[in-house]
Design a protein around this motif. Sequence first.
Motif, PDB file in Angstrom:
ATOM      1  N   THR A   2      90.180  57.760 -56.306  1.00  0.00           N
ATOM      2  CA  THR A   2      88.776  57.356 -56.255  1.00  0.00           C
ATOM      3  C   THR A   2      88.661  56.048 -55.495  1.00  0.00           C
ATOM      4  N   ILE A   3      87.877  56.039 -54.462  1.00  0.00           N
ATOM      5  CA  ILE A   3      87.724  54.837 -53.633  1.00  0.00           C
ATOM      6  C   ILE A   3      86.591  53.992 -54.188  1.00  0.00           C
ATOM      7  N   SER A   5      83.643  51.009 -54.481  1.00  0.00           N
ATOM      8  CA  SER A   5      82.604  50.608 -53.528  1.00  0.00           C
ATOM      9  C   SER A   5      82.844  49.206 -52.985  1.00  0.00           C
ATOM     10  N   MET A   7      85.739  45.684 -52.645  1.00  0.00           N
ATOM     11  CA  MET A   7      87.146  45.261 -52.652  1.00  0.00           C
ATOM     12  C   MET A   7      87.232  43.751 -52.510  1.00  0.00           C
ATOM     13  N   VAL A  40      83.774  48.214 -49.396  1.00  0.00           N
ATOM     14  CA  VAL A  40      84.876  48.944 -48.762  1.00  0.00           C
ATOM     15  C   VAL A  40      84.310  49.665 -47.535  1.00  0.00           C
ATOM     16  N   LEU A  49      90.961  54.992 -43.414  1.00  0.00           N
ATOM     17  CA  LEU A  49      90.863  53.950 -44.428  1.00  0.00           C
ATOM     18  C   LEU A  49      92.199  53.881 -45.148  1.00  0.00           C
ATOM     19  N   LYS A  51      94.669  52.043 -48.117  1.00  0.00           N
ATOM     20  CA  LYS A  51      94.876  51.173 -49.280  1.00  0.00           C
ATOM     21  C   LYS A  51      96.095  50.315 -48.961  1.00  0.00           C
ATOM     22  N   VAL A  88      93.890  56.783 -47.361  1.00  0.00           N
ATOM     23  CA  VAL A  88      93.148  57.429 -48.446  1.00  0.00           C
ATOM     24  C   VAL A  88      91.923  58.187 -47.942  1.00  0.00           C
ATOM     25  N   ALA A  89      91.567  57.989 -46.681  1.00  0.00           N
ATOM     26  CA  ALA A  89      90.446  58.731 -46.100  1.00  0.00           C
ATOM     27  C   ALA A  89      90.577  58.698 -44.582  1.00  0.00           C
ATOM     28  N   GLU A 119      92.125  44.548 -49.963  1.00  0.00           N
ATOM     29  CA  GLU A 119      92.633  45.686 -50.730  1.00  0.00           C
ATOM     30  C   GLU A 119      92.602  46.977 -49.920  1.00  0.00           C
ATOM     31  N   PHE A 120      91.650  47.080 -48.991  1.00  0.00           N
ATOM     32  CA  PHE A 120      91.561  48.229 -48.099  1.00  0.00           C
ATOM     33  C   PHE A 120      91.335  47.735 -46.672  1.00  0.00           C
TER      34      PHE A 120
END
Length: 346
Positions: A2-3, A5, A7, A40, A49, A51, A88-89, A119-120
Motif C-alpha cells: 500500500t503506497i 499519500s 512521505m 508521494v 516509483l 521505495k 512499487v509502481a 522515503e520514495f
Amino acid sequence: MTIPSEMKALLLVGDGYTKTPSGSLLEAMEPYLEPGSIAVPAPGPTQVLIKVNLASINPSDVAFIKGQYGQPRAKGRPAGFEGVGTVVAGGDEPYPKSLVGKRVAFATGLSNNWGSWAEFAVAEAAACIPLLDTVRDEDGAAMIVNPLTAIAMFDIVKQEGEKAFVMTAGASQLCKLIIGLAKEEGFRPIVTVRRDEQIALLKEIGAAHVLNEKAPDFEATLREVMKAEQPRIFLDAVTGPLASAIFYAMPKRARWIIYGRLDTDATIIREPGQLIFQHKHIEGFWLSEWMRQFRDRRGPAILEAQKRFSDGRWSTDVTAVVPLAEAIARVPVELAKPNGKVFIRP
C-alpha cells in the motif's frame, strides 16, 4: 504494498542557483535542507516509483544543494541524485511496469525535481538498473555515479595508450575504483592526497605514486614523477592551484579532464603557451553526457560494475549509514571523515 499519500524527505530550502558560492565542504545542512513531509509523487508514463532502501551522498549532491551544480534547485522538493530501492509502481508504458517488484539502483537526474533523500523517489525507468542478488545495498546505492564514471574515464585512459595517468582526490571512492581497474591492466596511476596516512593504502591497492599535495617538496617530487612517467591523461576533481601545478608539469599533448571542483580558488593556467606549442588540452567530463553519447557502452559497463561488486574486486567503503531523521544533525560530521561514503536510510 500500500503506497501512502505522504512521505518524509529532506527538502531543498533554496531555489535555482546561488549567487554566493561557498566551497565544496558541507559545514551544516540547515541552510540548504529541512526535514518535512510531502505528497508521494506519481510516476509518469516512462517512470517508476521506488521505495528507497538507501540513498547515496556524492560531492555532486553537496554542490547541488548549495546551488553550485549545473542543474537548478527546486525549493520544497527532495534532494539526492542516486540510491537503491524496490520499484512499487510503474508508468503506463511496458518497461516501467516490468520493473515493479524489482530491486534497482537508480539515478533521479532530478529532471522532475524528485530526489532520493526521501522515503520514495521517482526515476525514469531507463535510469534504473535491476540488481543481481549478490550486490549489497551499499554498493547498489552507489552503483551509478562512481562506478560508471570510473569505467568511462578509464576507457579514456586506455584509448590514450600511455600506461601512466594522473588523478587528484586520490582517496575518493571513485579514484579507488579506477585504481583497481588500472592495476588489473598494468596501468600506473599517479594520485594526490592530503594526508600521509592515505599513502600506504592507495599504494597497496595499486597506485604507482601517491603524492601528498601538502608536503613542502610536493612540486619538486611532482616534476620528477612527471619526467619519469610521462602521463598524458589528468583526471581532475579538484581544480585550483593544485591542478594548475600538475597540468603545468605534464608533458606535451597532455589532456586535463575536469569532472569536479572541490577547490573553489581561482584556477590559473600558468603558461598558456603550452596550449599552443605543446598541444595541451583542457576539457570537461559529465557522466550524463557520456551515457547519452556512448549508449552502446552503457549496458556492458553496468554489467561489469555489478560483477565487480559481486565478486569482491570492488567494494564501497562505508563511513556511515545515517537514518533520515538524524541526517540534518549527523551528515556534515560524517562527511568530514576521510576515505568512505555516507548514506541516508529512510
